[in-house]
Design an enzyme around this catalytic site. Structure first.
Site, PDB file in Angstrom:
ATOM      1  N   LYS A 131     -12.660  -1.298   6.449  1.00 14.27           N
ATOM      2  CA  LYS A 131     -12.286  -2.184   7.572  1.00 14.27           C
ATOM      3  C   LYS A 131     -12.613  -2.437   8.983  1.00 14.27           C
ATOM      4  CE  LYS A 131      -9.450  -1.701   4.313  1.00 14.27           C
ATOM      5  NZ  LYS A 131      -8.668  -2.404   3.387  1.00 14.27           N
ATOM      6  N   TRP A 159       1.028  -0.975   0.038  1.00 11.06           N
ATOM      7  CA  TRP A 159       0.062   0.043  -0.283  1.00 11.06           C
ATOM      8  C   TRP A 159       0.616   1.466   0.489  1.00 11.06           C
ATOM      9  CZ3 TRP A 159      -4.109  -0.165  -1.893  1.00 11.06           C
ATOM     10  CH2 TRP A 159      -4.614  -1.133  -1.646  1.00 11.06           C
ATOM     11  N   ASP A 205      -1.971   7.043   6.476  1.00 14.54           N
ATOM     12  CA  ASP A 205      -2.815   5.937   5.728  1.00 14.54           C
ATOM     13  C   ASP A 205      -3.328   4.855   6.953  1.00 14.54           C
ATOM     14  OD1 ASP A 205      -4.056   4.016   4.213  1.00 14.54           O
ATOM     15  OD2 ASP A 205      -3.438   3.675   3.093  1.00 14.54           O
TER      16      ASP A 205
HETATM   17  C1  LIG Z   1      -4.079   0.114   3.569  1.00 17.06           C
HETATM   18  C2  LIG Z   1      -4.836   0.577   2.531  1.00 17.06           C
HETATM   19  N1  LIG Z   1      -4.657   1.517   1.841  1.00 17.06           N
HETATM   20  C3  LIG Z   1      -5.317   2.141   0.772  1.00 17.06           C
HETATM   21  C4  LIG Z   1      -6.160   0.929   0.809  1.00 17.06           C
HETATM   22  C5  LIG Z   1      -6.793   1.615  -0.954  1.00 17.06           C
HETATM   23  O1  LIG Z   1      -8.820   1.574  -0.038  1.00 17.06           O
HETATM   24  P1  LIG Z   1      -9.011   1.841  -0.834  1.00 17.06           P
HETATM   25  O2  LIG Z   1      -9.764   0.605  -2.063  1.00 17.06           O
HETATM   26  O3  LIG Z   1     -10.894   2.333  -0.542  1.00 17.06           O
HETATM   27  O4  LIG Z   1      -9.625   3.130  -2.693  1.00 17.06           O
HETATM   28  C6  LIG Z   1      -6.722   0.493   1.373  1.00 17.06           C
HETATM   29  C7  LIG Z   1      -7.383  -1.308   0.616  1.00 17.06           C
HETATM   30  O5  LIG Z   1      -7.370  -2.226   1.152  1.00 17.06           O
HETATM   31  C8  LIG Z   1      -5.338  -0.388   2.538  1.00 17.06           C
HETATM   32  O6  LIG Z   1      -5.741  -1.438   3.667  1.00 17.06           O
END
Ligand SMILES: Cc1ncc(COP(=O)(O)O)c(C=O)c1O
Length: 360
Positions: free
Chosen positions: A196, A102, A172
Site C-alpha cells: 500500500k 482483515w 496489523d
Molecule cells: C489490513 C490488511 N491486512 C492484511 C492483508 C493481507 O496482506 P497480504 O496479501 O500481503 O498477505 C491486507 C491485504 O490487502 C490488508 O489490507
C-alpha cells in the site's frame, strides 16, 4: 500516463519519482553493470541498501533501540500465523478486536494456533465503526491484544489506540503504515504488508519489541521465528531483495517529502475533500460512521446501485482506475495512499459531480 489516476487498494500506486529512479537503475545499479535483483543479498551493495532502509524507517517512526525492524517474505497474511506462533502457546489466550474482513482473517488463523478471545466486535453494526474502548472485554491473562488499525475493505480506521497496560498491543497496520505519525512505543509489534504505502507485494515489515523475540514455541519453523529472523537480520534465507530495494527508495522519498507529519496533513486533506463531496451529494453514501472513517480507503455506495457499472465505465474513460469496491462488499472504493496526489482526488470529485448531474 500523466492522466491516469490509480485508486487501487493494493498493490497500489508508488511515487512516480521512485518508479523513475528504479527504471533508471534497473539494468545497472550504482555502476555495477547489473541489476539489484542480480546481486547477492550478502554483497556490500545490498547490505548498504538494507541498512539504509532500516535506518530511514527508524528515523521516520522515531524508533528506539528497544525494537527490531524485520523485512520479511509472506505478506501480512503470514503474520496472522507468526504472531500467535511466537507470542502465545496453544493453550494461552490472545485477545482480538474484530473490525471487519482483515481482522476476521487474522482471527481465523489465530484460532488454529491459540485460544482466541474476541474482546470486541462491530459485526452487529455491519462493521461501520471501531468498538468503543470501554466496551472491550479484555482477558486477564491475554498474551497480547491484536487489532487492525485500518480495515482496507470496510474503510474503518483507529484514530486513537487503547492502553493495554503490560499486555503487548499488536497491530496489523498494512493499509495505514507510514501514512501518519504513530507512537511505536505503544506497541509490542506492528506489521504491515508493503503493497500500500511501502513497495511491491510480498514484502512485509515487522517492528517488534526485542523482549518479545525468541519466545516462540519449540516446534516453530526457523523461518517463522522472530528470534531467528532478528538474529539473522532478516537474512536467514534469501530475502525478497528487489522488493526491499524498492521499499528503500520509498522510505527515502518519504523522508524527502517531510516525513509522516507531512504525509498525515496531505492524507487528511485528500480524504476530507472526498468525504465532503460524498456527504453533500444525494447519490453517494459513506457506510462508515464519521469519526471512524479511514483516511486511506474511502468506500462509498451509489443510492441507485444499477448506476455503478456506468459510473465505473465513465470513470475509466477519464483515466480514473480501480474504483470498484471489494467483491465481498460491492460499491466503490477509492484508496488514497501516500503516493496519490491531491490532483487525483480533485479529478475523482469532478467525475462524481458531473456523473451525478447527468443522472438527475
Ligand atoms: C489490513 C490488511 N491486512 C492484511 C492483508 C493481507 O496482506 P497480504 O496479501 O500481503 O498477505 C491486507 C491485504 O490487502 C490488508 O489490507
Amino acid at each position: 500516463m500523466s492522466n491516469i489516476f490509480n485508486f487501487s487498494a493494493g498493490p497500489s500506486s508508488l511515487p512516480a519519482s521512485v518508479m523513475e529512479r528504479a527504471r533508471h537503475e534497473f539494468r545497472d545499479y550504482g555502476g555495477l553493470g547489473v541489476s539489484v535483483m542480480e546481486i547477492s543479498h550478502r554483497s556490500h551493495e545490498f547490505i548498504e541498501i538494507a541498512e539504509r532502509a532500516e535506518a530511514d524507517l527508524r528515523e521516520l517512526l522515531d524508533l528506539n533501540d528497544d525494537y527490531y525492524v524485520l523485512f520479511l517474505h509472506g505478506g501480512a497474511s503470514m503474520q496472522f500465523a507468526m504472531v500467535p506462533l511466537n507470542l502465545a502457546g496453544i493453550s494461552d489466550t490472545a485477545d482480538y478486536v474484530d473490525t471487519g474482513s482483515w481482522s476476521t482473517k487474522a482471527i481465523i488463523e489465530a484460532k488454529r494456533l491459540t485460544r482466541v478471545n474476541i474482546a470486541a466486535t462491530s459485526r452487529d453494526h455491519d462493521y461501520d465503526r471501531v468498538p468503543g474502548f470501554r466496551d472491550w472485554r479484555l482477558s486477564k491473562s491475554a498474551r497480547y491484544v491484536h487489532l487492525t488499525s485500518n480495515e482496507t475493505i470496510g474503510g474503518v480506521q483507529f484514530h486513537e489506540f487503547p492502553d493495554t497496560g503490560d499486555v503487548p498491543l499488536v497491530a496489523d497496520m498494512s493499509s495505514d503504515f507510514l501514512s501518519r505519525p504513530v507512537d511505536a512505543r505503544r506497541f509490542g509489534l506492528i506489521y504491515a504488508g508493503a503493497q500500500k504505502n511501502v513497495g511491491p507485494a510480498g514484502l512485509c515489515i515487522v517492528v517488534i519489541r526485542k523482549d518479545l523475540c525468541g519466545k516462540d514455541r519449540e516446534h516453530t519453523p526457523s523461518l517463522l521465528s522472530y528470534g531467528v529472523l532478528a538474529q539473522h537480520k532478516s537474512m536467514f534465507n534469501t530475502p525478497p531483495t528487489y522488493n526491499w530495494y524498492l521499499a528503500s527508495l520509498v522510505l527515502d522519498w518519504l523522508k524527502r517529502e517531510g516525513g509522516l507529519q507531512a504525509m498525515e496533513i496531505r492524507n487528511r486533506r485528500k480524504a476530507e475533500k472526498l468525504y465532503a463531496a460524498i456527504d453533500r451529494s444525494d447519490l453517494y453514501h459513506s457506510p462508515v460512521q464519521r469519526s471512524h472513517r479511514s483516511i486511506m480507503n474511502v468506500p462509498f455506495t451509489l443510492s441507485e446501485s444499477e448506476l455503478e457499472d456506468r459510473f465505473l465505465e465513465v470513470a475509466k474513460t477519464r483515466g480514473l482506475l480501480n474504483l470498484k469496491g471489494h467483491r465481498s462488499v460491492g460499491g466503490m472504493r477509492a484508496s488514497l495512499y501516500n503516493a496519490i496526489d491531491e490532483a487525483a482526488v480533485d479529478a475523482l470529485i469532478e467525475h462524481m459531480e458531473s456523473f451525478e448531474k447527468t443522472t438527475r
